[in-house]
Motif scaffolding. Structure first.
Motif, PDB file in Angstrom:
ATOM      1  N   UNK A 137       0.844  -1.203   0.000  1.00 58.16           N
ATOM      2  CA  UNK A 137       0.000   0.000   0.000  1.00 58.16           C
ATOM      3  C   UNK A 137       0.875   1.248   0.000  1.00 58.16           C
ATOM      4  N   UNK A 138       1.866   1.273   0.895  1.00 60.55           N
ATOM      5  CA  UNK A 138       2.728   2.450   1.044  1.00 60.55           C
ATOM      6  C   UNK A 138       3.526   2.713  -0.216  1.00 60.55           C
ATOM      7  N   UNK A 139       4.073   1.644  -0.821  1.00 56.19           N
ATOM      8  CA  UNK A 139       4.950   1.804  -1.981  1.00 56.19           C
ATOM      9  C   UNK A 139       4.209   1.660  -3.308  1.00 56.19           C
ATOM     10  N   UNK A 140       2.868   1.507  -3.228  1.00 55.52           N
ATOM     11  CA  UNK A 140       2.023   1.448  -4.419  1.00 55.52           C
ATOM     12  C   UNK A 140       2.481   0.365  -5.389  1.00 55.52           C
ATOM     13  N   UNK A 141       2.564  -0.860  -4.871  1.00 54.67           N
ATOM     14  CA  UNK A 141       2.955  -2.013  -5.659  1.00 54.67           C
ATOM     15  C   UNK A 141       1.756  -2.953  -5.831  1.00 54.67           C
ATOM     16  N   UNK A 142       1.592  -3.457  -7.041  1.00 54.21           N
ATOM     17  CA  UNK A 142       0.519  -4.413  -7.294  1.00 54.21           C
ATOM     18  C   UNK A 142       0.801  -5.728  -6.552  1.00 54.21           C
ATOM     19  N   UNK A 143      -0.264  -6.437  -6.249  1.00 50.72           N
ATOM     20  CA  UNK A 143      -0.138  -7.694  -5.511  1.00 50.72           C
ATOM     21  C   UNK A 143      -0.955  -8.767  -6.216  1.00 50.72           C
ATOM     22  N   UNK A 144      -0.361  -9.951  -6.343  1.00 47.29           N
ATOM     23  CA  UNK A 144      -1.110 -11.105  -6.854  1.00 47.29           C
ATOM     24  C   UNK A 144      -1.572 -11.924  -5.661  1.00 47.29           C
ATOM     25  N   UNK A 145      -2.867 -12.170  -5.554  1.00 47.45           N
ATOM     26  CA  UNK A 145      -3.396 -12.914  -4.416  1.00 47.45           C
ATOM     27  C   UNK A 145      -4.184 -14.133  -4.884  1.00 47.45           C
ATOM     28  N   UNK A 146      -4.182 -15.146  -4.062  1.00 44.65           N
ATOM     29  CA  UNK A 146      -5.093 -16.280  -4.226  1.00 44.65           C
ATOM     30  C   UNK A 146      -6.151 -16.111  -3.155  1.00 44.65           C
ATOM     31  N   UNK A 147      -7.411 -15.970  -3.569  1.00 47.66           N
ATOM     32  CA  UNK A 147      -8.462 -15.555  -2.639  1.00 47.66           C
ATOM     33  C   UNK A 147      -9.629 -16.539  -2.625  1.00 47.66           C
ATOM     34  N   UNK A 148     -10.105 -16.837  -1.412  1.00 50.78           N
ATOM     35  CA  UNK A 148     -11.284 -17.692  -1.235  1.00 50.78           C
ATOM     36  C   UNK A 148     -12.480 -16.797  -0.933  1.00 50.78           C
ATOM     37  N   UNK A 149     -13.401 -16.684  -1.871  1.00 48.31           N
ATOM     38  CA  UNK A 149     -14.544 -15.794  -1.690  1.00 48.31           C
ATOM     39  C   UNK A 149     -15.605 -16.436  -0.807  1.00 48.31           C
ATOM     40  N   UNK A 150     -16.574 -15.622  -0.390  1.00 49.40           N
ATOM     41  CA  UNK A 150     -17.672 -16.129   0.445  1.00 49.40           C
ATOM     42  C   UNK A 150     -18.610 -17.040  -0.340  1.00 49.40           C
ATOM     43  N   UNK A 154     -12.276 -20.131  -5.307  1.00 48.42           N
ATOM     44  CA  UNK A 154     -10.872 -19.786  -5.091  1.00 48.42           C
ATOM     45  C   UNK A 154     -10.301 -19.321  -6.422  1.00 48.42           C
ATOM     46  N   UNK A 155      -9.797 -18.105  -6.446  1.00 53.00           N
ATOM     47  CA  UNK A 155      -9.314 -17.543  -7.705  1.00 53.00           C
ATOM     48  C   UNK A 155      -8.070 -16.702  -7.476  1.00 53.00           C
ATOM     49  N   UNK A 156      -7.332 -16.482  -8.562  1.00 55.79           N
ATOM     50  CA  UNK A 156      -6.162 -15.606  -8.512  1.00 55.79           C
ATOM     51  C   UNK A 156      -6.557 -14.227  -9.006  1.00 55.79           C
ATOM     52  N   UNK A 157      -6.114 -13.194  -8.297  1.00 57.75           N
ATOM     53  CA  UNK A 157      -6.432 -11.814  -8.675  1.00 57.75           C
ATOM     54  C   UNK A 157      -5.143 -10.988  -8.692  1.00 57.75           C
ATOM     55  N   UNK A 158      -5.108  -9.988  -9.553  1.00 62.23           N
ATOM     56  CA  UNK A 158      -4.078  -8.951  -9.496  1.00 62.23           C
ATOM     57  C   UNK A 158      -4.779  -7.700  -8.967  1.00 62.23           C
ATOM     58  N   UNK A 159      -4.322  -7.172  -7.848  1.00 65.35           N
ATOM     59  CA  UNK A 159      -5.008  -6.038  -7.232  1.00 65.35           C
ATOM     60  C   UNK A 159      -4.029  -4.893  -6.984  1.00 65.35           C
ATOM     61  N   UNK A 160      -4.600  -3.694  -6.922  1.00 59.79           N
ATOM     62  CA  UNK A 160      -3.848  -2.502  -6.526  1.00 59.79           C
ATOM     63  C   UNK A 160      -4.282  -2.154  -5.105  1.00 59.79           C
ATOM     64  N   UNK A 161      -3.483  -2.486  -4.098  1.00 58.34           N
ATOM     65  CA  UNK A 161      -3.887  -2.278  -2.702  1.00 58.34           C
ATOM     66  C   UNK A 161      -3.925  -0.794  -2.351  1.00 58.34           C
ATOM     67  N   UNK A 162      -5.048  -0.330  -1.818  1.00 58.10           N
ATOM     68  CA  UNK A 162      -5.225   1.092  -1.532  1.00 58.10           C
ATOM     69  C   UNK A 162      -5.247   1.417  -0.049  1.00 58.10           C
ATOM     70  N   UNK A 200       4.126  -1.012 -10.473  1.00 56.27           N
ATOM     71  CA  UNK A 200       3.613   0.081  -9.643  1.00 56.27           C
ATOM     72  C   UNK A 200       2.299   0.589 -10.208  1.00 56.27           C
ATOM     73  N   UNK A 201       1.576   1.364  -9.397  1.00 53.54           N
ATOM     74  CA  UNK A 201       0.328   1.963  -9.854  1.00 53.54           C
ATOM     75  C   UNK A 201       0.191   3.353  -9.235  1.00 53.54           C
ATOM     76  N   UNK A 202      -0.639   4.176  -9.834  1.00 49.52           N
ATOM     77  CA  UNK A 202      -0.876   5.532  -9.329  1.00 49.52           C
ATOM     78  C   UNK A 202      -1.917   5.498  -8.219  1.00 49.52           C
ATOM     79  N   UNK A 203      -1.619   6.198  -7.137  1.00 47.57           N
ATOM     80  CA  UNK A 203      -2.493   6.195  -5.977  1.00 47.57           C
ATOM     81  C   UNK A 203      -3.831   6.850  -6.307  1.00 47.57           C
ATOM     82  N   UNK A 204      -4.923   6.228  -5.825  1.00 48.68           N
ATOM     83  CA  UNK A 204      -6.250   6.818  -5.982  1.00 48.68           C
ATOM     84  C   UNK A 204      -7.083   6.452  -4.760  1.00 48.68           C
TER      85      UNK A 204
END
Length: 301
Positions: A137-150, A154-162, A200-204
């Protein structure tokens, strides 16, 4: 260099109460004469520092001089230290050093008065996961996650953590999901794996749901009325607000709460086993009974 040493001398005296010229000379790797010159410089700058001779002598600061000049109230000082203690759960060395310094400046002993640990029992990876996401979040780096939804996917996502947020009893990540091309909230405990990427990504700002979306969400929250025996008080107060709870004369609890009716609700109610009775709605009562029957049929020997 001298200005840095002068501050460190003041901080050292705030923390320890007093010191000899020899101790300070050894600590800062200078001569005793240099230390006395520093003391004179501090005194000329208006710092109430003085020396005492004799058996218990040494270099001192006038009691509470920083505390009396502080612009923060006692409550504000405590709030700052609580915040730093909370940050310390992720083993951030810098925040730990800051905590020690502010405790000395505020003249408050921070040891053994507060302990905060957001990790789950028996789980040592939560803090590490938190630290990685916080850095992203601090350094504005994208993250690849494996996520278990409600929904059980279970899926892989590329997210921009805010933003990291703590709600109720869990940590969440607010992010822009590049996979879904929309803003999403991810529960940290459901992030199975994560990898901080070089991209990297631009903060929003995180985009909150529009009013129309909020109304739509509210429509799927129906009032559910439940009864719990008195020996379930620990869990009732753990999971429901006191305004939703009514205690009966026999000690039972009646809980009335708006809860979204979905697959999660079925598992949640079943987690109480025989310690919950669904008063209304009736169709939910019948649905739980059918699920319980299926569980019995699947597991009977």
């Amino acid at each position: 260099m001298q200005e840095s040493r002068l501050f460190k001398i003041v901080y050292h005296l705030l923390e320890k109460g007093q010191a000899t010229a020899k101790e300070l000379a050894e600590k800062f790797e200078v001569s005793v004469r240099t230390i006395y010159r520093d003391i004179d410089a501090l005194s000329q700058a208006g710092i109430p520092i003085y020396t005492e001779t004799g058996r218990n002598g040494g270099i001192h600061l006038m009691n509470n001089f920083v505390l009396n000049k502080a612009i923060l109230s006692e409550e504000e000082k405590q709030e700052i230290l609580i915040a730093l203690h909370s940050m310390n759960i992720v083993q951030n060395i810098n925040s730990s050093q800051t905590l020690q310094k502010l405790s000395a400046i505020f003249n408050i002993n921070s040891e053994n008065w507060l302990e905060v640990d957001f990790s789950r029992w028996g789980n040592n990876t939560d803090n590490e996961k938190f630290e990685l996401l916080k850095s992203a979040v601090i350094h504005q780096k994208c993250v690849k996650i494996t996520y278990a939804s409600s929904y059980g996917e279970i899926s892989e996502r590329i997210v921009q953590p805010l933003k990291m947020t703590y709600k109720s009893i869990a940590w969440y990540l607010k992010a822009y999901c590049k996979t879904k091309q929309d803003y999403r909230i991810f529960k940290l405990s459901r992030i199975i794996n994560l990898e901080v990427l070089a991209d990297s990504f631009s903060k929003c700002s995180f985009r909150e749901p529009k009013k129309e979306q909020k109304k739509e969400l509210e429509q799927i929250h129906n009032t559910i009325v439940l009864r719990f025996p008195k020996n379930m008080s620990y869990r009732v107060y753990d999971e429901f607000d006191k305004t939703q709870i009514t205690m009966q004369k026999n000690g039972d609890f009646i809980v009335s709460a708006k809860i979204p009716e979905n697959e999660w609700l079925i598992g949640y109610l079943l987690s109480f086993g025989t310690k919950v009775e669904i008063i209304k709605p009736t169709y939910l009562k019948n649905m739980i009974a059918e699920y319980a029957k299926k569980i019995y049929e699947k597991n009977k020997s």
